[in-house]
Design an enzyme around this catalytic site. Structure first.
Site, PDB file in Angstrom:
ATOM      1  N   GLY A   1      38.171-143.491-137.263  1.00  0.00           N
ATOM      2  CA  GLY A   1      37.831-142.922-135.966  1.00  0.00           C
ATOM      3  C   GLY A   1      36.349-143.078-135.698  1.00  0.00           C
TER       4      GLY A   1
ATOM      5  N   GLY B   1      33.399-141.332-133.014  1.00  0.00           N
ATOM      6  CA  GLY B   1      33.292-140.318-131.986  1.00  0.00           C
ATOM      7  C   GLY B   1      31.911-139.762-131.932  1.00  0.00           C
ATOM      8  N   GLY B   2      31.792-138.659-131.239  1.00  0.00           N
ATOM      9  CA  GLY B   2      30.512-138.031-131.053  1.00  0.00           C
ATOM     10  C   GLY B   2      29.764-138.004-132.374  1.00  0.00           C
ATOM     11  CG  PHE B   3      26.753-136.322-132.483  1.00  0.00           C
ATOM     12  CD1 PHE B   3      25.381-136.331-132.303  1.00  0.00           C
ATOM     13  CD2 PHE B   3      27.550-135.805-131.486  1.00  0.00           C
ATOM     14  CE1 PHE B   3      24.821-135.802-131.162  1.00  0.00           C
ATOM     15  CE2 PHE B   3      26.993-135.275-130.340  1.00  0.00           C
ATOM     16  CZ  PHE B   3      25.621-135.275-130.179  1.00  0.00           C
ATOM     17  N   GLY B   4      29.102-139.864-134.827  1.00  0.00           N
ATOM     18  CA  GLY B   4      29.339-140.531-136.095  1.00  0.00           C
ATOM     19  C   GLY B   4      30.668-141.226-136.194  1.00  0.00           C
TER      20      GLY B   4
ATOM     21  CG  ASP C   1      33.938-130.756-127.450  1.00  0.00           C
ATOM     22  OD1 ASP C   1      34.336-130.859-126.267  1.00  0.00           O
ATOM     23  OD2 ASP C   1      33.565-131.724-128.138  1.00  0.00           O
TER      24      ASP C   1
ATOM     25  CB  VAL D   1      36.116-140.363-138.825  1.00  0.00           C
ATOM     26  CG1 VAL D   1      36.902-139.560-139.842  1.00  0.00           C
ATOM     27  CG2 VAL D   1      35.483-139.449-137.798  1.00  0.00           C
TER      28      VAL D   1
ATOM     29  CE  LYS E   1      32.022-136.275-136.367  1.00  0.00           C
ATOM     30  NZ  LYS E   1      32.636-135.334-135.429  1.00  0.00           N
TER      31      LYS E   1
END
Ligand code: NAG
Ligand code: NAG
Ligand code: NAG
Ligand code: NAG
Ligand code: NAG
Ligand code: NAG
Ligand code: NAG
Ligand code: NAG
Ligand code: NAG
Ligand code: NAG
Length: 880
Positions: free
Chosen positions: A578, A580-583, A696, A585, A598
């Protein structure tokens, strides 16, 4: 006009106070003579010569015609680099601080060739951009907002075969750490003072951002008023009164205000910051209110009078065309306005700078021996510019380490430099064929990874340190006339080495490859026994510091992992599951158990200033409806979180039909997922002290395990990322469209009812299977859509048609009721989360034939026993 001259007067005062030199400013006039230090009067900025920041290059000056048209002195001189591939400026900065870095280029036919060059610009180990000089007479600048992970930054100019690189000026400005918080560095794309016809910078902007007049080619009307500094309230982004005193509005009062641009590449990612202020005193029968739709989403927003309000995007925008429009709401008597906009390209700098200890050591070696090589910039990175005579190891996002130092035949004099002992990952050291003297120092034997040490053909003397006679090391010392041979046994051993030295050196690459292959085979074979293998292979295996040994309910011991543990767990970051936000996975294994790792991208970790505190909090949270944190890694810029692995991806993938049809969620499964997620929220709010707000909640943050049990993920961390509502009431986020509490735009505060709102949106998705924002022209919100259908009383129009009528309509109505209550615009009308849980349980009991066995949080038996049998086949881990 009167006002603006008063303003100028005030400005002079400000400048008098600051004339001593601007705090947080570093302004370098490249090519100026050493020692030059002056104030450019038109800017009131203090420039110094670049002599202290670089040792290479040639000073140059633009033609006299050009100096007469460019009055600012820092533009006259420049430094060019006819020699060397890469030449670098090294500028000391505060590690972890945020800087606006600007480079300025004015060719001005300094070399009399009238040939416009093109070259690359590096920021440390990463490509910043390619500089293309477009016009000899125009000064161009490039800007980037960047946090340095080292205590210096290097700006390098790289020759790429298209003319000699040069640079005119370098300017660094310290920014507020709490502004421009995004994953990655931000390269200026456009910074526009809308409605203005003048370019402004320092004097009108404390941070010396350059505000341009941009042409969006839209039919706009310019607005302009005089604002006095006293009556104007700034926020931490500090666009000052002059910038904010102009604005644009659509020429046609009823038309939307459209912002659009076409990126060069569809994959380019952008971050947008918009600054608003109301310029007009509104009478009681006047309102200015607008919605934002398209790439950004915001509802019923009214700019405050004479106060800056900044709205920015949290997630990066991309696409063929990026477009969003501000549209007046029905209640609004005035058209939308916008005062200023900043658009940045998000630069993900994936390459870490070389490990600082190695940089310090090699820099010292360079100066001790006066190495005459093209050793400029970062030693290991980018790999294409690796220093001649070096080799490095590159592992994921870890800082590269120097593994080879080959200074053979380099005319070295003197002793073997002690700084070599600080290159602790060194495997190959070749100092042969030089004039080195003195003894062979003992510290060489402490380089644990050293495999080849070649000291042949020098003037070394004394005894060979006995510790160097080890089987793991191939030592070559021939042709050192003063070196004493040690006792017979050692001599024999050495002889043996000498005789086989040449073939082994020649085939060392082959041996390494073989080792890698063997290691890979071992890895594959024993991946499921990863931990055991690590213990076999080296002593630096996982050395956990247990944090909560007494919590026996935990499946894993929560651990602090070293970065090397993480590398092993993820098999050197092989499988991405994955982004996504900020990094990113990654899939990993701890013993037999899959985990999701992550890694926060190195450029974003400074967004997590409270990383450790947050993680400690998350460590304490444990509930079956929350993805559990197994452990974390916090080693400098290597920050990572290890979570339990959720085999069935996220809820959104299921609802949008991206997952296999066999995993189709029937109504009952959907309700169970809703109950699971609600229980997770309830636990965060009521079971934790102080309560945790998720902030969130969205369908991509609800993950499903192999039994389709839902768990909330990414809770708590968002707190460190989103602006804290308590103190910053002047910025908002135009966030993941559709989930954010509309009340938030009025109060800038997220409450427990904000999570309830977001949950309501998720519940509507579960019921309808529709996207949160309709993909049609109107872009209507799912809640609007459902409300419009409720009136008609037709449940079949609301519920996901893929359910094909297979549901209990009382159960669905109940769920619709709960969801619409949750998305009520008035937070007081929204139910508290425990009510949501009990109502959903009601709905669930209506849906199941076994109405009497209620699904409870305390229920330990598997509530979805009936379906697991069919699902086992699909419970293999899948990418998500
Ligand atoms: C340049 O001059 C200013 C004012 O005299 C002084 O404060 C500053 O330290 C000087 N800078 C350098 C780099 O010498
Ligand atoms: C920004 O953060 C860094 C590192 O935490 C700190 O050293 C620096 O003082 C901060 N700068 C400002 C302007 O707050
Ligand atoms: C370069 O810019 C100058 C000044 O704006 C302009 O007069 C000239 O035509 C430009 N030259 C080219 C080749 O575009
Ligand atoms: C711009 O808007 C004005 C006012 O609505 C209109 O008169 C004019 O024709 C428009 N111009 C263009 C080029 O669309
Ligand atoms: C607003 O009120 C003023 C007087 O209070 C009146 O003159 C004006 O016409 C009104 N405007 C609108 C749009 O109703
Ligand atoms: C703006 O958003 C509000 C709230 O969702 C909605 O009621 C209204 O219809 C929207 N107005 C426009 C013009 O899109
Ligand atoms: C629009 O005006 C009506 C009547 O004044 C009011 O009830 C409603 O709340 C307003 N809507 C918004 C979104 O402000
Ligand atoms: C550096 O090391 C790598 C891996 O060990 C090897 O493949 C590469 O050829 C080496 N490069 C040089 C310049 O020696
Ligand atoms: C070091 O470099 C020299 C010359 O480039 C080369 O002949 C020698 O094999 C290198 N040494 C090692 C250990 O790779
Ligand atoms: C090695 O590194 C340490 C810590 O960075 C430093 O204190 C020491 O002086 C270095 N040793 C040499 C010989 O450069």
């Amino acid at each position: 006009m009167g006002m603006s001259s008063i303003f100028v007067g005030a400005l002079v005062l400000v400048i008098l106070i600051q004339a001593k030199g601007q705090p947080g400013f570093i302004s370098i006039d490249c090519g100026a003579e050493a020692g030059v230090n002056y104030t450019e009067p038109s800017l009131d900025i203090n420039y110094v010569s670049d002599a202290n920041f670089i040792n290479t290059g040639v000073r140059g000056i633009i033609t006299s015609e050009e100096t007469s048209t460019h009055t600012q002195r820092q533009l006259w001189r420049l430094r060019s680099f006819p020699e060397g591939k890469r030449n670098c400026y090294k500028i000391s900065v505060t590690r972890g601080s945020k800087y606006l870095v600007r480079t300025v280029f004015l060719y001005g036919n300094y070399d009399g060739r009238n040939m416009l060059p093109q070259f690359d610009l590096l920021l440390g180990a990463n490509l910043w951009d390619t500089v293309t000089i477009k016009n000899a007479s125009i000064d161009q600048s490039m800007e980037i907002i960047h946090v340095s992970s080292l205590d210096f930054i290097q700006i390098c100019l790289v020759y790429t075969g298209n003319g000699t690189p040069f640079i005119t000026a370098i300017e660094l400005r310290t920014l507020n750490n709490d502004t421009y918080v995004t994953p990655g560095s931000l390269e200026r794309y456009m910074r526009c003072d809308l409605g203005s016809n003048t370019v402004y910078r320092y004097g009108y902007d404390d941070y010396d951002r350059i505000w341009s007049t941009c042409d969006f080619k839209e039919n706009w009307t310019q607005l302009s008023v005089s604002i006095s500094d006293d009556s104007f309230v700034e926020n931490e982004y500090k666009p000052e009164a002059t910038i904010m005193s102009t604005a644009v509005t659509p020429a046609n009062d009823n038309a939307p205000l459209v912002i659009r641009w076409e990126p060069e590449h569809e994959t380019d990612e952008f971050s947008v910051y918009m600054h608003f202020t109301e310029l007009q005193v509104l009478t009681t029968n006047q309102t200015r209110q607008f919605n934002m739709s398209g790439a950004l989403f915001l509802q019923n927003y009214s700019p405050p009078y004479m106060r800056v309000f900044t709205i920015y995007s949290v997630s990066a925008l991309s696409g063929k065309e990026i477009k969003f429009s501000l549209e007046r709401t029905e209640n609004s008597t005035l058209p939308p306005i916008m005062n200023a906009i900043e658009i940045y390209k998000v630069k993900q700098f994936h390459q870490s700078d070389t490990f600082q200890g190695d940089v310090d050591a090699i820099t010292s070696i360079k100066s001790v021996y006066g190495v005459k090589r093209d050793w400029e910039g970062d030693p290991c990175a980018p790999a294409a510019y690796l220093w001649d005579g070096l080799n490095c190891s590159y592992q994921g996002i870890e800082s590269p380490r120097i593994t080879t130092l080959n200074l053979s035949s380099s005319g070295l004099h003197g002793k073997i430099a002690p700084s070599i002992s600080n290159l602790t990952m060194l495997e190959i050291l070749d100092l042969s064929n030089n004039s080195l003297n003195g003894e062979i120092p003992d510290f060489l034997s402490q380089l644990q990874h050293l495999k080849i040490l070649n000291l042949e053909k020098n003037n070394l003397s004394g005894l060979i340190p006995p510790a160097l006679n080890k089987d793991s090391l191939l030592l070559r010392v021939d042709q050192n006339p003063y070196l004493c041979e040690a006792d017979q046994s050692n001599k024999k051993k050495k002889k043996k080495h000498n005789s086989i030295a040449t073939p082994i050196v020649a085939s060392v690459g082959g041996v390494l490859i073989l080792l890698v292959v063997v290691a890979a085979m071992l890895w594959t074979a024993k991946r499921r026994k990863a931990k055991a293998l690590m213990l076999e292979k080296d002593q630096s295996a996982i050395s956990p510091q247990y944090t909560e040994q007494n919590d026996s309910s935990l499946r894993f011991q929560k651990q602090i992992y070293s970065y090397s543990d993480i590398v092993k767990i993820t098999n050197n970051f092989t499988t991405i599951v994955g982004k996504g936000g900020f990094g990113t996975v990654y899939l990993g294994y701890i013993e037999d158990t899959p985990v999701a790792v992550k890694m926060l991208s190195p450029s974003s970790v400074h967004g997590y200033q409270q990383f450790q505190a947050e993680v400690k909090l998350l460590m304490r949270v444990h509930h079956k409806s929350l993805t559990s944190l197994v452990g974390y890694c916090n080693e400098g810029t290597n920050k990572g979180l290890v979570y339990e692995y959720m085999a069935n991806g996220n809820l959104q993938e299921h609802l949008s039909g991206k997952r296999s049809q066999r995993n189709f969620l029937n109504w009952e499964k959907r309700l169970r997922i809703a109950v699971d997620a609600a229980l997770g929220l309830e636990y965060l709010q009521n079971g934790c002290k102080p309560p945790i707000f998720h902030r969130d909640v969205k369908s991509t943050n609800i993950l499903l395990n192999e039994h389709l049990h839902a768990k909330l993920s990414d809770f708590g961390l968002s707190k460190a990322v989103l602006t804290d509502g308590g103190t910053h009431v002047s910025t908002v986020i135009a966030g993941t469209p559709g989930y954010l509490d509309p009340e938030y735009y009025l109060t800038s505060r997220l409450t427990e009812k904000s999570d309830v709102y977001s949950f309501g949106v998720v519940l509507l998705e579960i019921i309808t299977g529709q996207p949160v924002i309709a993909k049609n022209e109107e872009k209507s919100h799912i809640s609007e859509w459902v409300r419009s259908l409720i009136g008609k009383g037709d449940i079949n129009a609301i519920v996901d048609s893929r359910l094909e009528g297979e549901f209990d309509s009382n159960s669905v109505w109940k769920a619709v009721e709960i969801a619409t209550a949750c998305v009520s615009p008035n937070p007081n009308r929204r139910p508290i989360i425990s009510v949501v849980v009990s109502e959903l349980n009601e709905s669930l009991s209506l849906a199941t034939e076994l109405a009497q066995t209620k699904y409870r949080s305390t229920d330990t038996s598997d509530p979805v026993k009936r379906v697991t049998m069919n699902l086992n086949i699909e419970s293999l881990p899948r990418a998500r």
